[in-house]
Structures are given as structure tokens and as C-alpha cells.
Design a protein around this motif. Sequence first.
Motif: not given
Length: 336
Positions: A58-65, A73-75
Motif C-alpha cells: 500500500w501507499v498512503g498520506r501521512r496525517c498531520v494535525q 501530509g506527504e506521500l
Amino acid sequence: MHSPGVVGLEELAVPTVGDGHVLVRPIANGLCGTDLELIDGTIDEAYVRYPLTLGHEWVGRRCVQMNGELTDGELVVVEGIIPCGLCEQCQRGATNRCAIYDEIGFTRPGAIATYILVPEHLVHALSGDVAPRDAVLTEPMAVVWRALRRASISPGTRCLVVGDGTVGLLCAYLLQRFNPKSITMLGVRPAQAELAQHAGVTEFVTSPSGERYDVVVEAAGQKAAVEYAVSSADRGGIVVLLGLPAHGTTIEVAPDDIVNNDLTIQGSFSYTRTSWREIVELLNEKVLRPSFLITHEFTLDQWVDAIATLRTPDETQPRGKVLVMLDEVSSEVTRR
Ligand SMILES: [Zn+2]
Ligand SMILES: [Zn+2]
């Protein structure tokens, strides 16, 4: 998945972020034969813990508060194997053989989910211009890359890949980095020929020729394919076993042929931290663009069709990687 065969879609609480862990929002998940083994309960039970959320490619996006809200956030791609870092194997760099087997999508929740909690030190950022559809193939590429790198393949070799599934196709694709003389693929589905050509296969055949090769990679995971792979290696050849036959499968080989032919037979389990990092580097350098292998995309609510496509391919159509996309679905769930 509560137990083998008991699969469904459920709403769970968003994981709480703890020490050394970060929250990631998966965008896309690839499915593979191992997911079917997890669903069917045919996998060696040492490598699974139910109940389980599927998803290990999988690939995702980092979650930023941001102001109390979670934003993208970034890939990123995240190593699935979680090595302890302390055992003898980890110390040697053989993180794939860590004494404590722990892997996302096998012994801890996988990424076919709106959110996933992962150890921060295993997160790899991708440069902004890497396409998620290329990055989603990081895990299977790292698996293949580790096996090929370990086999120390010289340039100018004649290679045979047995199997025309995604692992076989990725194998041909990554074998090109070793400058082989030729790559022959022995497949079973003529419809795969086009994907094979894209992957760099020089000759696609559907019946055994009896020819012998310097490097033979078994990527079908079937008894007959393993036996054929061993018998197709030329003297001094290397046989790489990458496919994963069902647990309990045995093969018939003539040991005197292995000795007389001076063969090296090499198994390879998963990937190391090094092979994962190298694949991320090649993606970031735009050397690898494997998204041509994606032939099917499903949304999360079409998961039944996704699994059916994986299990029973339409013989008349090419079938590469099957994806479950989470992008739109997850924003919907968040709203609810
Ligand atoms: Zn897989
Ligand atoms: Zn370890």
C-alpha cells in the motif's frame, strides 16, 4: 477478517497515536495471492494472527494535525515487517528473519482501512512527483528485489521466469537492472503476453521448451512450476524460489542433478530494510515506473469483486495488479 472465510467491512475506532507511531491514511492497496491464503486460512499459522485487517501492499498520506483536525501530509510507503532491531538476525541486517515475526497485514492490522497506525521509523517519504500508482507496488518490488540482489546475478545471463502473475512480471521488470542477455517468461495465460512485453520480457511462451538457463526464477508458487524451474537451470545455474506454494506442498527433485549440475537453489523470504530502501530510492529517482502492471481498480465497497477478480482471472483479459482504492471512500466515512 474475524477468522478464515469470515470477511466483511466494519467501522472501527480511529487508532490512538502513541509513542513512536504515526497515523497514515492509506490511498491504495494492492491485493495478492497471500491475501487469498489469509482469507482461506491456508497460510502457515506462524505467520498470521486473526482477527485481522487485510492490506500489506500500500501507499498512503501521512496525517498531520492542524488546528485539531487531521489533514493529509506527504506521500509515504511504510515497511510492513516490524523488526525488533535487537535479535541476532536483525543485528546482521537480516530484518526479514527477525526472531519476532511481526508484519502489517499479517500479525497486526493492515492498510485496507481509513487510517492505520505505524511505527514512525519504518515510514519512507516519496518525492512529490512520484505517482501513488507506482508507489503502491513498493512492497512486492522490495520482495522481488531482495531475492534478485541476493542471487548475485551477473550481466549477460539468460533468464527464465516461471509464472506470469504480478510477481513474475515484476521479476522480469526488475531483472532488467542486472543487464541480462534475455528474459524468457513461461506463462499459462496468453493474455498476459502484452504485460510481459511491457515488463521487459524478450520471449513469452506458454509451453516448456526444454531449454536451459543461467538464472531461473520460480514465481508461480505451484508444485509443477518449482519442479520445472529446478530442471531448467543450466550447469552452474541459480534457481530462485520466489513463489509461495500452499503450506505443506512438497516437490520431487533429483538431488544428483543438483550436485552434478552445480546448482544453487535459493529461497527468499520477504524483504529487508535495505531492499525496501533501495526500491524507494529507485522510485524517487524515477528509475522505476511499474504502474503499467495495474489492470484492475476497485473501491472499498466493491471488495467482493476485487477478491473475485484476484481469485478467478478472466482468461481472455490481461490481469496484473488488482487495487482497492480508499481515497474517496475514506473521506465519505470521515464525514459520516
Ligand atoms: Zn502481497
Ligand atoms: Zn529482530
